[in-house]
Design an enzyme around this catalytic site. Sequence first.
Site, PDB file in Angstrom:
ATOM      1  N   ARG A 164      43.236 -14.908 -42.909  1.00 37.04           N
ATOM      2  CA  ARG A 164      41.452 -14.518 -42.417  1.00 37.04           C
ATOM      3  C   ARG A 164      41.156 -15.060 -41.273  1.00 37.04           C
ATOM      4  O   ARG A 164      39.947 -15.565 -40.913  1.00 37.04           O
ATOM      5  CB  ARG A 164      40.724 -14.951 -43.654  1.00 37.04           C
ATOM      6  CG  ARG A 164      41.043 -14.645 -44.994  1.00 37.04           C
ATOM      7  CD  ARG A 164      40.766 -12.996 -45.152  1.00 37.04           C
ATOM      8  NE  ARG A 164      41.192 -12.672 -46.413  1.00 37.04           N
ATOM      9  CZ  ARG A 164      42.475 -11.874 -47.016  1.00 37.04           C
ATOM     10  NH1 ARG A 164      43.523 -12.057 -46.032  1.00 37.04           N
ATOM     11  NH2 ARG A 164      42.448 -11.805 -48.093  1.00 37.04           N
ATOM     12  N   SER A 257      34.883 -12.018 -51.160  1.00 39.93           N
ATOM     13  CA  SER A 257      35.452 -13.531 -51.218  1.00 39.93           C
ATOM     14  C   SER A 257      34.513 -14.225 -50.303  1.00 39.93           C
ATOM     15  O   SER A 257      34.561 -14.132 -48.978  1.00 39.93           O
ATOM     16  CB  SER A 257      36.838 -13.588 -51.039  1.00 39.93           C
ATOM     17  OG  SER A 257      37.572 -12.726 -51.805  1.00 39.93           O
ATOM     18  N   GLU A 357      34.398 -17.561 -45.365  1.00 37.46           N
ATOM     19  CA  GLU A 357      34.864 -16.463 -44.593  1.00 37.46           C
ATOM     20  C   GLU A 357      33.714 -15.589 -43.635  1.00 37.46           C
ATOM     21  O   GLU A 357      34.050 -15.322 -42.809  1.00 37.46           O
ATOM     22  CB  GLU A 357      35.508 -15.510 -45.907  1.00 37.46           C
ATOM     23  CG  GLU A 357      36.898 -14.778 -45.597  1.00 37.46           C
ATOM     24  CD  GLU A 357      37.267 -14.049 -46.438  1.00 37.46           C
ATOM     25  OE1 GLU A 357      37.884 -14.375 -47.412  1.00 37.46           O
ATOM     26  OE2 GLU A 357      37.033 -12.706 -46.357  1.00 37.46           O
TER      27      GLU A 357
HETATM   28  C1  LIG Z   1      33.131  -5.942 -51.741  1.00 36.13           C
HETATM   29  C2  LIG Z   1      34.035  -6.477 -50.724  1.00 36.13           C
HETATM   30  C3  LIG Z   1      35.347  -6.687 -50.787  1.00 36.13           C
HETATM   31  C4  LIG Z   1      35.899  -7.233 -49.616  1.00 36.13           C
HETATM   32  N1  LIG Z   1      37.373  -7.422 -49.779  1.00 36.13           N
HETATM   33  C5  LIG Z   1      37.904  -7.721 -48.627  1.00 36.13           C
HETATM   34  C6  LIG Z   1      39.513  -7.924 -48.940  1.00 36.13           C
HETATM   35  O1  LIG Z   1      40.230  -7.573 -49.688  1.00 36.13           O
HETATM   36  N2  LIG Z   1      40.196  -8.532 -47.793  1.00 36.13           N
HETATM   37  C7  LIG Z   1      39.678  -8.858 -46.756  1.00 36.13           C
HETATM   38  O2  LIG Z   1      40.306  -9.179 -45.672  1.00 36.13           O
HETATM   39  N3  LIG Z   1      38.276  -8.767 -46.483  1.00 36.13           N
HETATM   40  C8  LIG Z   1      37.316  -8.293 -47.375  1.00 36.13           C
HETATM   41  N4  LIG Z   1      36.240  -7.989 -47.466  1.00 36.13           N
HETATM   42  C9  LIG Z   1      35.522  -8.338 -46.315  1.00 36.13           C
HETATM   43  C10 LIG Z   1      35.092  -7.296 -45.125  1.00 36.13           C
HETATM   44  O3  LIG Z   1      35.106  -6.171 -45.690  1.00 36.13           O
HETATM   45  C11 LIG Z   1      36.412  -7.467 -43.994  1.00 36.13           C
HETATM   46  O4  LIG Z   1      36.314  -8.523 -43.306  1.00 36.13           O
HETATM   47  C12 LIG Z   1      35.668  -6.212 -42.912  1.00 36.13           C
HETATM   48  O5  LIG Z   1      36.876  -6.174 -42.178  1.00 36.13           O
HETATM   49  C13 LIG Z   1      34.360  -6.506 -42.403  1.00 36.13           C
HETATM   50  O6  LIG Z   1      34.310  -5.149 -41.424  1.00 36.13           O
HETATM   51  P1  LIG Z   1      32.877  -5.019 -41.149  1.00 36.13           P
HETATM   52  O7  LIG Z   1      33.000  -3.773 -40.113  1.00 36.13           O
HETATM   53  O8  LIG Z   1      31.849  -4.533 -41.968  1.00 36.13           O
HETATM   54  O9  LIG Z   1      32.662  -6.166 -40.042  1.00 36.13           O
HETATM   55  P2  LIG Z   1      31.041  -6.953 -39.767  1.00 36.13           P
HETATM   56  O10 LIG Z   1      30.843  -7.669 -41.075  1.00 36.13           O
HETATM   57  O11 LIG Z   1      29.984  -5.767 -39.246  1.00 36.13           O
HETATM   58  O12 LIG Z   1      31.519  -8.085 -38.769  1.00 36.13           O
HETATM   59  C14 LIG Z   1      32.342  -9.091 -39.151  1.00 36.13           C
HETATM   60  C15 LIG Z   1      32.610  -9.782 -37.796  1.00 36.13           C
HETATM   61  O13 LIG Z   1      33.455  -9.152 -36.976  1.00 36.13           O
HETATM   62  C16 LIG Z   1      32.890  -8.817 -35.846  1.00 36.13           C
HETATM   63  N5  LIG Z   1      33.219  -7.320 -35.511  1.00 36.13           N
HETATM   64  C17 LIG Z   1      32.954  -6.384 -36.041  1.00 36.13           C
HETATM   65  N6  LIG Z   1      33.438  -5.131 -35.357  1.00 36.13           N
HETATM   66  C18 LIG Z   1      33.664  -5.705 -34.142  1.00 36.13           C
HETATM   67  C19 LIG Z   1      34.418  -5.093 -32.873  1.00 36.13           C
HETATM   68  N7  LIG Z   1      34.559  -3.794 -32.968  1.00 36.13           N
HETATM   69  N8  LIG Z   1      34.481  -5.682 -32.029  1.00 36.13           N
HETATM   70  C20 LIG Z   1      34.688  -7.085 -32.095  1.00 36.13           C
HETATM   71  N9  LIG Z   1      34.030  -7.769 -33.147  1.00 36.13           N
HETATM   72  C21 LIG Z   1      33.885  -7.047 -34.056  1.00 36.13           C
HETATM   73  C22 LIG Z   1      31.438  -9.057 -35.809  1.00 36.13           C
HETATM   74  O14 LIG Z   1      30.751  -9.563 -34.788  1.00 36.13           O
HETATM   75  C23 LIG Z   1      31.444 -10.309 -37.059  1.00 36.13           C
HETATM   76  O15 LIG Z   1      31.764 -11.460 -36.270  1.00 36.13           O
HETATM   77  C24 LIG Z   1      35.330  -7.618 -48.542  1.00 36.13           C
HETATM   78  C25 LIG Z   1      34.119  -7.478 -48.232  1.00 36.13           C
HETATM   79  C26 LIG Z   1      33.240  -6.926 -49.507  1.00 36.13           C
HETATM   80  C27 LIG Z   1      31.664  -6.728 -49.436  1.00 36.13           C
END
Ligand SMILES: Cc1cc2nc3c(=O)[nH]c(=O)nc-3n(C[C@H](O)[C@H](O)[C@H](O)COP(=O)(O)OP(=O)(O)OC[C@H]3O[C@@H](n4cnc5c(N)ncnc54)[C@H](O)[C@@H]3O)c2cc1C
Length: 361
Positions: A164, A257, A357
Amino acid sequence: MLVEKNVPLQFSNTFGIVAKALSLVRIASEADIAAVLADPALKSVPKFVLGGGSNIVLTGDVKPLVLKIEIPGKRLHSETAKAWIIEAGAGESWHELVAWTLQNGYPGLENLALIPGTVGASPVQNIGAYGVELQDRFLELDAIDLTTGQSFTLNAAQCAFGYRDSVFKHKSSAGEAASTAGNPGFGLADKALITKVRFALPKNWKPVLGYADIEKKMAQSPVPDGGDPTAQQIFDWICEIRRTKLPDPQVIGNAGSFFKNPTVSNEQCADIIQREPKIVHYPLADGSIKLAAGWLIDACGWKGKSIGNAGVHERHALVLVNRGGREHPVTGGEVMTLAKAIQTSVYERFGILLEHEPVVV
Ligand SMILES: Cc1cc2nc3c(=O)[nH]c(=O)nc-3n(C[C@H](O)[C@H](O)[C@H](O)COP(=O)(O)OP(=O)(O)OC[C@H]3O[C@@H](n4cnc5c(N)ncnc54)[C@H](O)[C@@H]3O)c2cc1C
């Protein structure tokens, strides 16, 4: 270029926290980033890159300029003797990319089905689930340095992937430039905008099994000739497992998580086992031991508890939830107060500091 003002973000974060972006620009292409960085009023202001908002806690209105990533596109980029190289734009939905690769005959991402968020965020915390991490299928990414406007490409080693974790989760020391990426001390948090990600999906695909939930599904619907399940079967099973096990953010706001599973040395683990024989732990290849953060939180009695509208899910101690729904949504302050209270009680009982996380904004 349109700079939107006071944009509500309640539906742009999976906790459903109410907050505004004071200024927001939608980024659908590299030209959109170039326009922001050429604008005298915007080029030097602090920026926050927003994907699907599924791994953030908003603690107030967002003052940095929000760059909302909407870069589209997914295609077979090229192929080698060993792998299909798939390229996707940072704004694509991660889950839709996984489904698309399977529909087009490129297996390998199926264990990562139904993880919310965008392709561009997937390398940020090296997403992982059911025995596969992004780094196992990652080839390289394209990004833009938000301070210099320069484009650059990083391979897996330069992304410094960990559990992570990646270079995108760490701040840089002053004065470092994008060209020095690859130095392990180098951080790109708030500095790099990922525009495209390329994946290498192996042609000699083999299923990644071994998780109890997947084994259970295999036992329930055995493959007729006793062979391996297909990638599509694994995808379907994982979608079913996740739908039954994890709270749906559309129903109850959450960010998945909330804490990482901590890693301790063999000696530390032996010491804890003496006091807590039932502790859930997994040995890692490097000799260290991973502890189940959910178990530690549950052992401290947090399951189902709340502080204000922030709660610990009744079935998953690792998931913090918005108990106020859309009417009286949780605040980022409440979420972080609850998180700190959990950290304190786990530290007091086990001597282990849990690390959260999601990114706190
Ligand atoms: C129900 C649920 C289940 C989940 N299960 C998992 C799992 O099984 N495994 C897991 O690893 N994660 C899990 N997650 C966490 C999440 O889905 C991941 O971390 C996902 O990759 C976040 O994507 P996002 O586009 O929503 O990012 P955001 O929440 O919008 O951003 C997260 C971070 O990434 C940065 N960021 C976003 N896009 C970019 C870009 N293009 N360039 C540079 N920086 C960027 C943002 O600035 C921020 O710091 C879960 C979340 C939820 C709500």
